[in-house]
Design an enzyme around this catalytic site. Sequence first.
Site, PDB file in Angstrom:
ATOM      1  N   LYS A   1       1.087  -1.531   0.168  1.00 47.88           N
ATOM      2  CA  LYS A   1      -0.149  -0.153   0.026  1.00 47.88           C
ATOM      3  C   LYS A   1       0.448   1.360   0.220  1.00 47.88           C
ATOM      4  O   LYS A   1       0.805   1.874  -0.725  1.00 47.88           O
ATOM      5  CB  LYS A   1      -1.519   0.126   1.199  1.00 47.88           C
ATOM      6  CG  LYS A   1      -2.272  -1.103   1.088  1.00 47.88           C
ATOM      7  CD  LYS A   1      -2.854  -1.023   2.097  1.00 47.88           C
ATOM      8  CE  LYS A   1      -4.047  -2.495   2.097  1.00 47.88           C
ATOM      9  NZ  LYS A   1      -4.618  -2.618   3.050  1.00 47.88           N
TER      10      LYS A   1
ATOM     11  N   GLN B   1      -5.134  -1.753   9.300  1.00 48.58           N
ATOM     12  CA  GLN B   1      -5.511  -3.002   8.945  1.00 48.58           C
ATOM     13  C   GLN B   1      -5.812  -3.980   9.779  1.00 48.58           C
ATOM     14  O   GLN B   1      -5.397  -4.323  11.045  1.00 48.58           O
ATOM     15  CB  GLN B   1      -3.619  -3.151   8.679  1.00 48.58           C
ATOM     16  CG  GLN B   1      -3.684  -4.016   8.190  1.00 48.58           C
ATOM     17  CD  GLN B   1      -3.661  -4.140   6.859  1.00 48.58           C
ATOM     18  OE1 GLN B   1      -4.278  -3.302   5.940  1.00 48.58           O
ATOM     19  NE2 GLN B   1      -3.191  -5.156   6.208  1.00 48.58           N
TER      20      GLN B   1
ATOM     21  N   ASP C   1     -11.957   2.432   3.568  1.00 50.73           N
ATOM     22  CA  ASP C   1     -11.617   0.823   3.478  1.00 50.73           C
ATOM     23  C   ASP C   1     -13.630   0.500   3.079  1.00 50.73           C
ATOM     24  O   ASP C   1     -13.939  -0.738   3.257  1.00 50.73           O
ATOM     25  CB  ASP C   1     -11.433  -0.156   5.327  1.00 50.73           C
ATOM     26  CG  ASP C   1      -9.995  -0.600   4.685  1.00 50.73           C
ATOM     27  OD1 ASP C   1     -10.156  -0.854   3.710  1.00 50.73           O
ATOM     28  OD2 ASP C   1      -9.774  -0.549   6.075  1.00 50.73           O
TER      29      ASP C   1
HETATM   30  N1  L34 Z   1      -8.345  -2.713   7.311  1.00 52.60           N
HETATM   31  N2  L34 Z   1      -8.084  -5.160   6.283  1.00 52.60           N
HETATM   32  C1  L34 Z   1      -7.985  -3.412   5.915  1.00 52.60           C
HETATM   33  N3  L34 Z   1      -8.074  -3.287   5.019  1.00 52.60           N
HETATM   34  C2  L34 Z   1      -7.786  -4.675   4.109  1.00 52.60           C
HETATM   35  O1  L34 Z   1      -8.010  -3.890   2.505  1.00 52.60           O
HETATM   36  C3  L34 Z   1      -7.840  -4.916   3.977  1.00 52.60           C
HETATM   37  N4  L34 Z   1      -7.536  -6.528   3.123  1.00 52.60           N
HETATM   38  C4  L34 Z   1      -6.783  -8.486   3.320  1.00 52.60           C
HETATM   39  C5  L34 Z   1      -6.534  -8.185   4.702  1.00 52.60           C
HETATM   40  N5  L34 Z   1      -6.833  -6.918   6.497  1.00 52.60           N
HETATM   41  C6  L34 Z   1      -6.740  -5.533   5.937  1.00 52.60           C
HETATM   42  C7  L34 Z   1      -5.950  -6.178   2.220  1.00 52.60           C
HETATM   43  O2  L34 Z   1      -5.600  -4.952   2.560  1.00 52.60           O
HETATM   44  C8  L34 Z   1      -6.316  -8.833   2.424  1.00 52.60           C
HETATM   45  N6  L34 Z   1      -5.627  -7.122   1.903  1.00 52.60           N
HETATM   46  C9  L34 Z   1      -4.546  -7.310   1.077  1.00 52.60           C
HETATM   47  C10 L34 Z   1      -4.200  -6.644   0.310  1.00 52.60           C
HETATM   48  C11 L34 Z   1      -3.098  -6.731  -0.547  1.00 52.60           C
HETATM   49  C12 L34 Z   1      -2.255  -7.655  -0.770  1.00 52.60           C
HETATM   50  C13 L34 Z   1      -3.640  -9.149  -0.285  1.00 52.60           C
HETATM   51  C14 L34 Z   1      -4.471  -8.864   0.355  1.00 52.60           C
HETATM   52  C15 L34 Z   1      -1.313  -7.933  -2.134  1.00 52.60           C
HETATM   53  O3  L34 Z   1      -0.701  -7.094  -2.577  1.00 52.60           O
HETATM   54  N7  L34 Z   1      -1.050  -9.294  -2.709  1.00 52.60           N
HETATM   55  C16 L34 Z   1      -0.351  -9.709  -3.581  1.00 52.60           C
HETATM   56  C17 L34 Z   1       1.123 -10.278  -2.312  1.00 52.60           C
HETATM   57  C18 L34 Z   1       1.515 -10.456  -1.160  1.00 52.60           C
HETATM   58  C19 L34 Z   1       2.920 -10.950  -0.701  1.00 52.60           C
HETATM   59  O4  L34 Z   1       3.505 -11.286  -1.213  1.00 52.60           O
HETATM   60  O5  L34 Z   1       2.524 -11.243   0.696  1.00 52.60           O
HETATM   61  C20 L34 Z   1      -0.375 -10.542  -4.208  1.00 52.60           C
HETATM   62  O6  L34 Z   1       0.493 -10.163  -5.358  1.00 52.60           O
HETATM   63  O7  L34 Z   1      -1.611 -11.530  -4.215  1.00 52.60           O
END
Ligand code: L34
Length: 296
Positions: free
Chosen positions: A52, A96, A119
């Site tokens: 983010k 988060q 959010d």
């Molecule tokens: N308050 N909590 C709040 N807002 C959110 O919108 C979230 N979420 C979920 C968990 N808790 C939260 C997220 O941000 C899930 N989530 C989230 C955000 C980004 C990614 C995955 C889940 C992401 O960037 N995923 C990458 C891989 C990341 C890694 O290597 O760990 C991907 O390519 O899927």
Amino acid sequence: MKLLDGKRLSGELKDEIKIKVDTYLSQGHRAPKLCAILVGENPASQSYIRNKVRSCDRVGFASEVIQRSVDVTQAELLSLIDQLNKDETVDGFIVQLPVPDHIDDQELLLAIDPAKDVDGFHPYNFGSMAQGMDAFLPATPYGILLMLERAGIATSGKNVVVIGRSNIVGTPISILLSRKSDMGNATVTLAHSRTKDLKEICQRADILISALGKPFFITHDMVKEGVVIIDVGINRIDDLTKKSGSRLVGDVDFEKVSTKASYITPVPGGVGPMTVAALMMNTLKSYQKKLGLKDE
Ligand code: L34
């Protein structure tokens, strides 16, 4: 089979946001600002927050991560939220999730000013969304809608099956897709842990959205030819062929299911990056509203 490349699509969305931000800056306005409250040392949360912050840098937003240790009190977090609500330079902020067990996350969400709730988790925004009024849409569902829209996948009249009824993914995406709107008008079935005959229900899906958190749960025999697969699961599994000893997989047995799918999201690089791009969209929207700016 076509890959729904969330990484590429989110990059395009962020380029579009950056152009708007540059225009506002050249008009003499300040940059938009997003803050995140991060409690404890959950490695997954740390990784999502890093993504983010990196995205904020890329689109020209200011950002700040406010970290608190795992033993932070409810009162401290409430006072932090109060401060962010009052801070004129902050357009939006998030807490988060998950937070530690001793913290009441519902009370925190209720304390966030709905106008800064990028959010879309506050009941004011959730209720507005459900009634089709203007609202911040929760980032993951919003990211999925943007992905379907950009890929030219129509939802009207389609059978959509959503697995998982969480407040942040399953429930809101099922509402959004069933509403009378451009990316809605679908016939939505919301399946969950008490659902009977899940396999038969999934086999009827034109679009299958899995937000369950169980690796390899969706198998080849559960889907029909031509299905669109949206895999929201992010599961870390052991993999000794990797340097880290593990890798990320979704809820879907990608290798086998992709042979039947017309479109499928990978994990990583699918819904995750779209979630982050959607958060950037919401932050821009909050900023535009606050400063009374038109969407350039
Ligand atoms: N308050 N909590 C709040 N807002 C959110 O919108 C979230 N979420 C979920 C968990 N808790 C939260 C997220 O941000 C899930 N989530 C989230 C955000 C980004 C990614 C995955 C889940 C992401 O960037 N995923 C990458 C891989 C990341 C890694 O290597 O760990 C991907 O390519 O899927």
